[in-house]
Scaffold this motif. Structure first.
Motif, short mmCIF file in Angstrom:
data_model
loop_
_atom_site.label_atom_id
_atom_site.label_comp_id
_atom_site.label_asym_id
_atom_site.label_seq_id
_atom_site.Cartn_x
_atom_site.Cartn_y
_atom_site.Cartn_z
N ILE A 297 0.83 -1.20 0.00
CA ILE A 297 0.00 0.00 0.00
C ILE A 297 0.87 1.26 0.00
CG2 ILE A 297 -1.72 1.31 1.32
CD1 ILE A 297 -2.78 -1.38 2.33
N SER A 298 1.97 1.24 0.74
CA SER A 298 2.86 2.40 0.82
C SER A 298 3.46 2.75 -0.54
CB SER A 298 3.98 2.16 1.84
OG SER A 298 3.47 1.96 3.14
N ALA A 299 3.65 1.73 -1.38
CA ALA A 299 4.28 1.96 -2.68
C ALA A 299 3.34 2.60 -3.69
CB ALA A 299 4.81 0.63 -3.24
N VAL A 300 2.04 2.67 -3.37
CA VAL A 300 1.06 3.19 -4.33
C VAL A 300 1.36 4.63 -4.72
CG1 VAL A 300 -1.36 3.86 -4.59
CG2 VAL A 300 -0.79 1.62 -3.66
N SER A 301 1.80 5.43 -3.74
CA SER A 301 2.02 6.86 -4.03
C SER A 301 3.09 7.08 -5.09
CB SER A 301 2.41 7.61 -2.75
OG SER A 301 3.63 7.13 -2.24
N LEU A 351 -8.30 4.94 0.09
CA LEU A 351 -6.92 5.22 0.49
C LEU A 351 -6.00 5.19 -0.72
CD1 LEU A 351 -4.90 5.71 2.76
CD2 LEU A 351 -4.72 3.25 3.06
N VAL A 352 -6.20 4.24 -1.61
CA VAL A 352 -5.36 4.15 -2.81
C VAL A 352 -5.46 5.42 -3.65
CG1 VAL A 352 -5.08 2.96 -5.03
CG2 VAL A 352 -5.37 1.63 -2.92
N VAL A 353 -6.68 5.92 -3.81
CA VAL A 353 -6.88 7.16 -4.59
C VAL A 353 -6.18 8.33 -3.91
CG1 VAL A 353 -8.58 8.84 -5.38
CG2 VAL A 353 -9.01 6.40 -5.68
N LEU A 354 -6.33 8.43 -2.57
CA LEU A 354 -5.67 9.50 -1.82
C LEU A 354 -4.16 9.45 -2.00
CD1 LEU A 354 -7.59 9.61 1.61
CD2 LEU A 354 -7.57 11.36 -0.18
N LEU A 355 -3.60 8.24 -1.94
CA LEU A 355 -2.15 8.08 -2.06
C LEU A 355 -1.67 8.42 -3.47
CD1 LEU A 355 -1.61 4.78 -0.04
CD2 LEU A 355 -1.05 7.10 0.68
N LEU A 356 -2.42 8.01 -4.48
CA LEU A 356 -2.04 8.31 -5.86
C LEU A 356 -2.04 9.82 -6.12
CD1 LEU A 356 -3.89 5.56 -7.94
CD2 LEU A 356 -1.43 5.95 -7.87
N ILE A 357 -3.13 10.48 -5.71
CA ILE A 357 -3.23 11.93 -5.94
C ILE A 357 -2.19 12.66 -5.09
CG2 ILE A 357 -4.73 13.94 -5.78
CD1 ILE A 357 -7.10 12.08 -6.17
N GLY A 358 -2.02 12.23 -3.84
CA GLY A 358 -1.02 12.85 -2.97
C GLY A 358 0.38 12.69 -3.52
N GLY A 359 0.71 11.49 -4.03
CA GLY A 359 2.03 11.26 -4.63
C GLY A 359 2.26 12.14 -5.84
N PHE A 360 1.21 12.37 -6.62
CA PHE A 360 1.33 13.24 -7.79
C PHE A 360 1.70 14.66 -7.38
CE2 PHE A 360 -0.50 16.37 -10.64
CZ PHE A 360 -0.05 15.94 -11.88
#
Length: 462
Positions: A297-301, A351-360
Motif C-alpha cells: 500500500i505504501s508503494a502506491v504513491s 486510500l489508494v486514490v488519496l495516495l495516488l493523488i497525494g504522490g502526484f
C-alpha cells in the motif's frame, strides 16, 4: 558502451534509494527483535538522514581532491559495511550507529556518481545517460516497501541489509572495470572548521529533538543537544560570512528564487518526511496489517509520482512556479491530513486514490522547487547551491521523522499506553498536514514570472 557508465552508476543509486525506503515497513518487526519501541527506532531513520546532511556538502570536493572514481568506490564500500553492521546489530544504539555509517556512504554515492556521469559522458549523450541514471530513483522507492515488508513478514529482517552486500560488491567491481578515470583537480581546499560546525549543528538539533521524549533518556539530555546544535549553527553562520569558500555557502540565499525553494522545500519536507515513518506503522499497529501488506500500500504513491513526470513541464509552462508551488503545497498538505480520517472500515480504494493523488502533487512540488532553485544561480556556483539544497533537504526530512515520533510519544504518555493508538496516528497526520501546507507561504512573495525562463511560462509583451 554509451549506456554502461550510467548503468554502473545506477547500481549504487538503486541500492541507496531502495534501502532508504525498505526499512520503514520493517520498523515494528525490527523493534520487537532488538527489544525496543517502534517509535524509538525513529532514531535509526534520523541518524541516516543526518549523516547525509553532514557529508553531502563535502562530497564534491572529496571527489575533486582524491578522484571521483576512487571516492565513488569507497562510498559503496562504506555503505556495504554499514549494511553489514545493521544486519549484525542487536541493540538500538548499535542499529542507530550502523545506520549513520550507511548514511556516510550514501552521502557520497549519488552526488559523486552524478559528477562522474557529467564528466565521463559527452554532452550530446548526457540527456540519455541521465535518464538511465535516474531510473533507479523511481524504481527503488517503488520496490523498497514491498520487498522490506515481504522480508519482515516471511523471513529474518536482517536480510533487508544483507542483500546489499552482493549488490555493493558487484557495483565496486563494475565501477573498477568500466568507469573511466577522471583527473583530480589540483588546489582543492577543505573548510574543516565549517564542516565541523555545520555537522554539529545538524546532529545536535535533529538528534536532540528525537531523543528529548525518549523514556530511556532524561529530557534534559535532548534539550542540551538542541542547545549545542543551535550554538554551533550560530557559530557556523558567523564563520561562513568570513570564509571565502565555506562548506555550505549561505550567501547564495540572497538569490530570491533559491531562498524560496530552500525555505519552502524545507517546510514541505518536514511534513512529507514524516509520512514514510508514520504510514506503515499506522497500518501495522493501528490496522493490524502485515509488513508486506503495508509495504504494498505504501508503494502506491510512487505511481502518482511517476504520472507527474509526464505533466510537470506543461503544468509549469501554463501556471509558472509561484502558482504551481502554492497550489501543490496546499493540496499536498491537505491530502496528507486527510489520511487522519481513514479507518479500518473505509474502503481500501479510497486510500489508494488519496495516495495516488497525494504522490502526484508531492512529486510535482519537489520537481518544481528543484528546478526553481537553480533558475537564477550562476553556473559557476551551481555546485555550492546543490550542496546547500541537499543538506537542507536531509535535515528537514530528519526533523519530520523526529516531529512525527514526538507526537506519537506524547499521545502514548497521555493515553498511558506502550504503543501508539489509531487516535495518536490521526493527530500526527493532521499536524503533519498543517505543517506541510505552511510551505505555500514561502512562495507568496515571489514575482508571478519568477523563473519564467526555466519554466517556459509565457512572458507578456511590453
Amino acid at each position: 558502451m554509451k549506456r554502461i557508465v550510467p548503468i554502473v552508476l545506477a547500481v549504487a543509486l538503486f541500492m541507496e534509494n531502495m534501502d532508504s525506503t525498505v526499512i520503514a515497513t520493517s520498523l515494528a518487526t525490527i523493534a520487537r527483535d532488538i527489544g525496543t519501541s517502534p517509535i524509538a527506532l525513529k532514531l535509526a531513520l534520523t541518524s541516516y538522514y543526518v549523516a547525509l546532511a553532514v557529508f553531502i556538502p563535502i562530497s564534491g570536493r572529496m571527489a575533486d581532491r582524491f578522484g571521483a572514481k576512487t571516492v565513488f568506490r569507497l562510498a559503496i564500500g562504506v555503505f556495504v559495511l554499514g549494511s553489514l553492521a545493521c544486519a549484525l546489530a542487536h541493540s538500538l544504539e548499535a542499529f542507530v550507529a550502523a545506520r549513520f555509517l550507511q548514511g556516510m556512504g550514501g552521502a557520497m554515492m549519488t552526488p559523486v556518481g552524478r559528477l562522474l556521469l557529467v564528466r565521463a559522458v559527452p554532452k550530446s549523450d548526457l540527456v540519455s545517460a541521465m535518464a538511465w541514471f535516474t531510473i533507479p530513483a523511481l524504481i527503488g522507492p517503488l520496490v523498497g516497501p514491498p520487498i522490506g515488508g515481504a522480508i519482515a513478514t516471511y523471513a529474518d529482517w536482517r536480510w533487508i541489509f544483507i542483500i546489499n552486500l552482493p549488490i555493493g560488491i558487484a557495483g565496486i567491481l563494475l565501477a573498477t572495470k568500466f568507469l573511466p578515470f577522471v583527473e583530480k583537480i589540483p588546489g582543492i581546499t577543505f573548510d574543516w572548521k565549517g564542516f565541523g560546525l555545520s555537522g554539529l549543528a545538524c546532529a545536535g538539533v535533529v538528534f536532540g529533538l528525537s531523543v528529548v521524549s525518549l523514556p530511556a533518556l532524561p529530557p534534559v539530555f535532548g534539550l542540551a543537544m538542541v542547545v549545542v546544535g543551535a550554538v554551533a549553527a550560530f557559530a557556523y553562520i558567523r564563520h561562513a560570512a568570513r570564509h571565502e569558500r565555506p562548506v555550505v555557502e549561505l550567501r547564495l540565499l540572497r538569490i530570491e528564487t533559491l531562498r524560496a525553494a530552500i525555505v519552502g522545500g524545507a517546510i514541505f519536507r518536514v511534513g512529507s518526511g514524516a509520512v514514510p515513518f508514520l504510514f506503515p506503522l499506522m497500518l501495522q499497529l493501528g490496522f493490524g496489517y502485515t509488513p508486506l501488506e503495508s509495504g504494498i500500500i505504501s508503494a502506491v504513491s510512487i505511481g502518482g509520482a511517476m504520472m507527474m513526470k509526464f505533466l510537470a513541464r506543461p503544468i509549469l509552462r501554463r501556471f509558472g512556479f509561484r502558482a504551481t508551488l502554492i497550489g501543490t503545497g496546499l493540496l499536498g498538505g491537505f491530502l496528507m491530513g486527510t489520511i487522519a480520517f481513514y479507518r479500518p472500515e473505509t474502503p481500501i480504494a479510497v486510500l489508494v486514490v488519496l495516495l495516488l493523488i497525494g504522490g502526484f502533487f508531492r512529486s510535482l512540488f519537489f520537481t518544481s522547487i528543484n528546478t526553481l532553485a537553480f533558475a537564477d544561480v550562476p553556473s559557476n556556483r551551481a555546485g555550492d547551491a546543490t550542496s546547500m539544497l541537499a543538506a537542507f533537504q536531509q535535515v528537514s526530512v530528519a526533523t519530520g521523522v523526529a516531529m512525527a515520533g514526538g507526537i506519537l510519544e506524547i499521545g502514548m504518555v497521555l493515553g498511558g499506553t506502550d504503543l501508539p493508538t489509531l487516535a495518536d496516528f490521526s493527530a500526527a497526520f493532521l499536524i503533519v498536514g498543517v505543517v506541510t501546507m505552511l510551505a505555500a507561504l514561502a512562495f507568496i512573495r515571489l514575482p508571478r514570472l519568477a523563473g519564467a525562463e526555466v519554466s517556459g511560462q509565457r512572458v507578456p509583451a511590453e
